[in-house]
Enzyme design. Structure first.
Site, PDB file in Angstrom:
ATOM      1  N   TRP A 168     -10.226   0.279  -4.355  1.00  0.00           N
ATOM      2  CA  TRP A 168      -9.631   1.591  -4.042  1.00  0.00           C
ATOM      3  C   TRP A 168      -8.242   1.707  -4.683  1.00  0.00           C
ATOM      4  O   TRP A 168      -7.823   2.766  -5.109  1.00  0.00           O
ATOM      5  CB  TRP A 168      -9.567   1.753  -2.523  1.00  0.00           C
ATOM      6  CG  TRP A 168      -9.193   3.093  -1.992  1.00  0.00           C
ATOM      7  CD1 TRP A 168      -8.161   3.381  -1.147  1.00  0.00           C
ATOM      8  CD2 TRP A 168      -9.866   4.349  -2.218  1.00  0.00           C
ATOM      9  NE1 TRP A 168      -8.143   4.715  -0.838  1.00  0.00           N
ATOM     10  CE2 TRP A 168      -9.173   5.342  -1.484  1.00  0.00           C
ATOM     11  CE3 TRP A 168     -10.969   4.729  -2.983  1.00  0.00           C
ATOM     12  CZ2 TRP A 168      -9.553   6.681  -1.491  1.00  0.00           C
ATOM     13  CZ3 TRP A 168     -11.347   6.074  -2.994  1.00  0.00           C
ATOM     14  CH2 TRP A 168     -10.647   7.027  -2.249  1.00  0.00           C
ATOM     15  N   LYS A 179       3.969   2.053  -2.646  1.00  0.00           N
ATOM     16  CA  LYS A 179       4.295   3.269  -3.404  1.00  0.00           C
ATOM     17  C   LYS A 179       5.769   3.585  -3.142  1.00  0.00           C
ATOM     18  O   LYS A 179       6.540   3.924  -4.046  1.00  0.00           O
ATOM     19  CB  LYS A 179       3.441   4.454  -2.934  1.00  0.00           C
ATOM     20  CG  LYS A 179       1.914   4.211  -2.910  1.00  0.00           C
ATOM     21  CD  LYS A 179       1.159   5.445  -2.384  1.00  0.00           C
ATOM     22  CE  LYS A 179      -0.181   5.151  -1.707  1.00  0.00           C
ATOM     23  NZ  LYS A 179      -1.228   4.569  -2.437  1.00  0.00           N
ATOM     24  N   SER A 190       0.828  -1.202   0.000  1.00  0.00           N
ATOM     25  CA  SER A 190       0.000   0.000   0.000  1.00  0.00           C
ATOM     26  C   SER A 190       0.867   1.259   0.000  1.00  0.00           C
ATOM     27  O   SER A 190       1.659   1.440  -0.913  1.00  0.00           O
ATOM     28  CB  SER A 190      -0.966  -0.059   1.178  1.00  0.00           C
ATOM     29  OG  SER A 190      -2.049   0.778   0.914  1.00  0.00           O
ATOM     30  N   HIS A 237      -7.581  -5.765   0.759  1.00  0.00           N
ATOM     31  CA  HIS A 237      -6.347  -5.011   0.968  1.00  0.00           C
ATOM     32  C   HIS A 237      -5.522  -5.628   2.105  1.00  0.00           C
ATOM     33  O   HIS A 237      -6.000  -5.734   3.230  1.00  0.00           O
ATOM     34  CB  HIS A 237      -6.774  -3.587   1.327  1.00  0.00           C
ATOM     35  CG  HIS A 237      -5.698  -2.580   1.273  1.00  0.00           C
ATOM     36  ND1 HIS A 237      -5.069  -2.216   0.109  1.00  0.00           N
ATOM     37  CD2 HIS A 237      -5.127  -1.836   2.270  1.00  0.00           C
ATOM     38  CE1 HIS A 237      -4.173  -1.290   0.372  1.00  0.00           C
ATOM     39  NE2 HIS A 237      -4.179  -1.036   1.677  1.00  0.00           N
TER      40      HIS A 237
HETATM   41  C1  GTR Z   1      -5.360   4.405   2.283  1.00  0.00           C
HETATM   42  C2  GTR Z   1      -4.846   5.274   1.176  1.00  0.00           C
HETATM   43  C3  GTR Z   1      -4.152   4.407   0.162  1.00  0.00           C
HETATM   44  C4  GTR Z   1      -3.243   3.364   0.781  1.00  0.00           C
HETATM   45  C5  GTR Z   1      -3.718   2.828   2.117  1.00  0.00           C
HETATM   46  C6  GTR Z   1      -2.675   2.074   2.944  1.00  0.00           C
HETATM   47  O1  GTR Z   1      -6.086   5.089   3.211  1.00  0.00           O
HETATM   48  O2  GTR Z   1      -5.927   5.955   0.607  1.00  0.00           O
HETATM   49  O3  GTR Z   1      -3.472   5.206  -0.785  1.00  0.00           O
HETATM   50  O4  GTR Z   1      -1.959   3.799   0.852  1.00  0.00           O
HETATM   51  O5  GTR Z   1      -4.251   3.798   2.893  1.00  0.00           O
HETATM   52  O6  GTR Z   1      -1.520   2.461   3.037  1.00  0.00           O
HETATM   53  O7  GTR Z   1      -3.056   1.063   3.543  1.00  0.00           O
END
Ligand code: GTR
Length: 422
Positions: A351, A264, A260, A402
């Site tokens: 997402w 990045k 996540s 996720h």
């Molecule tokens: C979310 C964010 C994402 C992602 C995520 C995470 O809230 O919108 O871009 O990075 O967190 O890191 O789990």
């Protein structure tokens, strides 16, 4: 795939930006994974502002990674390295992640603990304090490395960027979380290294906490200075400084792994630091592997609103103006060529835009082909839990939502074995 992209020519709108324009073609209609329509409808109802259905993706055209600012076309790996790559890296620094300060003039390592009987005797745990020194200032943070005890000689390593609490990646293994499947990593004969993002730069929009991190020591400019993701990527490179100095680690075979926001970071770390031989982006989404121009799930405007400190100040210029960005995220993956990249998605993680993550890996292909590598071009999105391993690019989409799971780690290690010839 319905309305994936248009074939109109792509133009630069931002005055003075040295863009690398010219549209690239669309990928073939995918035969594999398809989103669960009921889940998508449910999501669309909850957050009507966001696009969660493929048919709602507006036409777009991606910048061609091989076209330079002056309109010339990169035709060889040598030209990519001397011209295309530096220009692309500059655009990501200038407009997305901000400029990373120069490598510190000195980096020191202090072994705080060296425990030979960690993990029930299977591994040696080293806790290391890493101190970076430059221009009379310094910044220190800790990393941990578990090295298998039953492998003589240098071993490859997986470095996890831990964006979660310490219990998610606990070096003492008092808490075990598949987020850091350290037992399985050690079991395959690899070292498992980790550091925490919060120890380098706070994951909070809080100036007092910011001052305690690396950007408190070496702050960046408001427009194109480094931001939190840049600081975390810098942290990964400092841990790499340690790993290449550790006689038990094979510094030519180090993978940087992130989930996540950590995913990045892994991509940006791998784009800048060519010592990482494999980069793993898990569910990285917007600002990671997902193509911004699709505006599917999280958009640039949404991420800049939720996390204004992650990207450089000027990234906000592109809120709702994705088409004016002179680059898109397939070019971030291309910056890692000819080194290996694994992009992973999850079935329920709309997402993060699963298809956008896959397509970015596909559209990095032209740069890989300059090196005689095949990339993922021509591949359709695979069905659930059917990974595709190209020569240097890999992709899977797994069941569930996720998260970073043992399934993900097992596949990353399978691909690493292929890339590292083990
Ligand atoms: C979310 C964010 C994402 C992602 C995520 C995470 O809230 O919108 O871009 O990075 O967190 O890191 O789990």
């Amino acid at each position: 795939m319905p309305s994936m992209c248009s074939h109109r020519s792509w133009r630069l709108f931002l005055v003075g930006v040295a863009g690398m324009a010219a549209g690239v073609g669309c990928a073939a209609e995918p035969a594999g994974w398809q989103a669960d329509p009921a889940l998508q409808e449910e999501l669309a109802k909850k957050k009507v502002a966001w696009v969660f259905r493929e048919q709602d993706v507006a036409p777009y055209t991606l910048p061609d990674p091989l076209v330079c600012a002056d309109g010339s076309r990169i035709a060889s790996a040598a030209e990519w390295e001397s011209k295309g790559r530096p220009q692309t890296l500059e655009l990501f620094s200038r407009y997305v992640y901000g400029r990373t300060p120069p490598v510190p003039s000195e980096v020191r390592f202090e072994i705080l603990e060296n425990k030979g009987d960690a993990m029930e005797g299977k591994a040696t745990l080293k806790r290391v304090r890493i101190t970076s020194i430059d221009s009379g200032k310094s910044f220190a943070f800790e990393a941990a490395v578990l090295v298998p005890n039953d492998r003589p000689g240098k071993v490859p390593a997986f470095l996890l960027i831990n964006n979660r609490p310490v219990t998610s990646a606990d070096p003492t293994r008092q808490t075990r979380d598949p987020f850091w499947s350290a037992e399985e990593i050690i079991g395959r004969g690899y070292a498992a290294a980790v550091f925490r993002t919060n120890d380098v730069d706070a994951d909070k929009n809080d100036q007092a906490l910011r001052a305690q991190g690396v950007r408190g020591v070496w702050p960046g400019a408001a427009d194109d200075g480094w931001a939190t993701i840049g600081a975390w990527a810098w942290g990964a490179s400092r841990v790499m400084d340690y790993l290449v100095s550790d006689p038990s680690i094979d510094g030519t075979k180090v993978a940087v792994v992130g989930h996540s926001r950590g995913g990045k970071t892994a991509l940006w770390a791998g784009a800048q630091d060519t010592r990482f031989s494999l980069v793993v982006s898990n569910d990285s989404g917007c600002g990671g592997a997902a193509l911004s121009r699709r505006r599917f799930g999280e958009t640039i405007a949404a991420i800049n609103k939720g996390f204004p400190y992650w990207f450089c100040g000027d990234f906000k210029q592109f809120n709702d103006r994705e088409e004016q960005l002179p680059i898109d995220q397939h070019q971030l993956i291309a910056l890692i060529a000819p080194r290996a990249v694994y992009v992973a998605s999850a079935d329920g993680d709309f997402w993060a835009d699963q298809r956008g993550e896959f397509l970015a890996a596909v559209h990095a292909g032209p740069v890989y082909r300059l090196y005689g590598l095949s990339g993922l071009t021509g591949q359709s999105m695979p069905p659930l839990e059917r990974p595709i391993f190209g020569d240097r690019l890999a992709y899977h989409i797994r069941r569930g939502g996720h998260g970073l799971t043992l399934y993900d780690w097992e596949r990353f290690m399978d691909f690493a074995a292929k890339v590292w010839g083990r």
